[in-house]
Design a protein around this motif. Structure first.
Motif, PDB file in Angstrom:
ATOM      1  N   TYR B  50       0.815  -1.223   0.000  1.00  0.00           N
ATOM      2  CA  TYR B  50       0.000   0.000   0.000  1.00  0.00           C
ATOM      3  C   TYR B  50       0.845   1.267   0.000  1.00  0.00           C
ATOM      4  O   TYR B  50       0.335   2.373  -0.120  1.00  0.00           O
ATOM      5  CB  TYR B  50      -0.965  -0.003   1.196  1.00  0.00           C
ATOM      6  N   ILE B  54      -2.812   3.282   5.531  1.00  0.00           N
ATOM      7  CA  ILE B  54      -4.183   3.374   5.014  1.00  0.00           C
ATOM      8  C   ILE B  54      -5.166   3.153   6.167  1.00  0.00           C
ATOM      9  O   ILE B  54      -4.831   2.535   7.173  1.00  0.00           O
ATOM     10  CB  ILE B  54      -4.459   2.369   3.877  1.00  0.00           C
ATOM     11  N   PRO B  92      -7.776   2.191  -1.294  1.00  0.00           N
ATOM     12  CA  PRO B  92      -7.432   2.571   0.083  1.00  0.00           C
ATOM     13  C   PRO B  92      -7.752   4.043   0.371  1.00  0.00           C
ATOM     14  O   PRO B  92      -7.664   4.900  -0.511  1.00  0.00           O
ATOM     15  CB  PRO B  92      -5.910   2.352   0.135  1.00  0.00           C
ATOM     16  N   ARG B  94      -6.455   7.195   2.519  1.00  0.00           N
ATOM     17  CA  ARG B  94      -5.203   7.637   3.136  1.00  0.00           C
ATOM     18  C   ARG B  94      -5.438   8.884   3.987  1.00  0.00           C
ATOM     19  O   ARG B  94      -6.406   9.609   3.766  1.00  0.00           O
ATOM     20  CB  ARG B  94      -4.167   7.932   2.046  1.00  0.00           C
TER      21      ARG B  94
END
Lengths: 147, 147
Positions: B50, B54, B92, B94
């Motif tokens: 990732y 996240i 995701p 953030r």
């Protein structure tokens, strides 16, 4: 030992312990994330079909997730999840209830395109102290394979 | 006006606003409910697939729920939900992302056994500031009918 895809056994049931749904935490979660009267207003909840305050389903799922992390995913090469199927809140969770959580491995499949991972389908169930199922979900997790 | 089953329009899309997924709240939620390295450990998250921290998917769903309560369920005769189908975290979330949430009514059916309620199937979608879908779910809610 860190659990990889190879170590995961289809059919295994992992007991990850229990949490108490305290009135304080049910309340603070609901105030921020789900302030419906049945979760935050005792008088209104008492007159509802639930006959008293009940926990937000999102709280029950989140508190169950914590046990799954501590009791399973923290020592597994976990690479995330695509999501959840069939998340069910079958019986309300009330202040003081103790919820026991288990994960059962339903199936596993190696990725056909990526050598480093596989997909594990699992079922999560939480029961209250009377043995009633209060939360259920089915998910597919991405789990790393051995180098 | 309080919205009842009769007022709910199949096909209507309700924009319920947006929330910012702050680093502080992503962190405090994950510390309690989902302390996986990709959610709580910046160094480890940076080395993961990732490429940085996240949000827990449970945080994204819960923060979206808050908007649904404020923007839809608080002025609806809501009697709970059977659960969620197909909860998906597609992209995701953030720290600093702003997630806009909408609810679309897919279908509604009167209860055949109870005159006081009906079932409303809806779809919830959250998009980040770049228009990417970050969360999706489909649920059936129990909604009161007019006396």
């Amino acid at each position: 030992m860190t659990r990889t895809f190879e170590d995961i056994e289809v059919g295994a049931v992992h007991d990850v312990g229990s949490f108490e749904a305290t009135e304080a935490e049910i309340g603070s979660f609901a105030e921020r994330f789900d302030p419906q009267p049945i979760h935050v207003d005792p008088a209104s909840a008492a007159e509802s079909m639930y006959d008293g305050l009940i926990a937000s389903g999102w709280y029950t799922a989140s508190a169950s997730m914590r046990l799954l992390v501590d009791g399973f995913f923290s020592d597994t090469v976990s690479m995330g999840s695509f999501g959840v199927e069939e998340l069910r809140w079958r019986t309300p969770v009330r202040p003081g209830d103790v919820v026991s959580v288990e994960l059962e491995v339903l199936d596993k499949t190696e990725s056909s395109s990526r050598e480093d991972r596989g997909y594990v389908e699992n079922e999560v169930r939480g029961h209250n102290e009377d043995g009633e199922e209060v939360v259920y979900w089915r998910a597919t997790n991405i789990i790393g394979r051995r180098e």
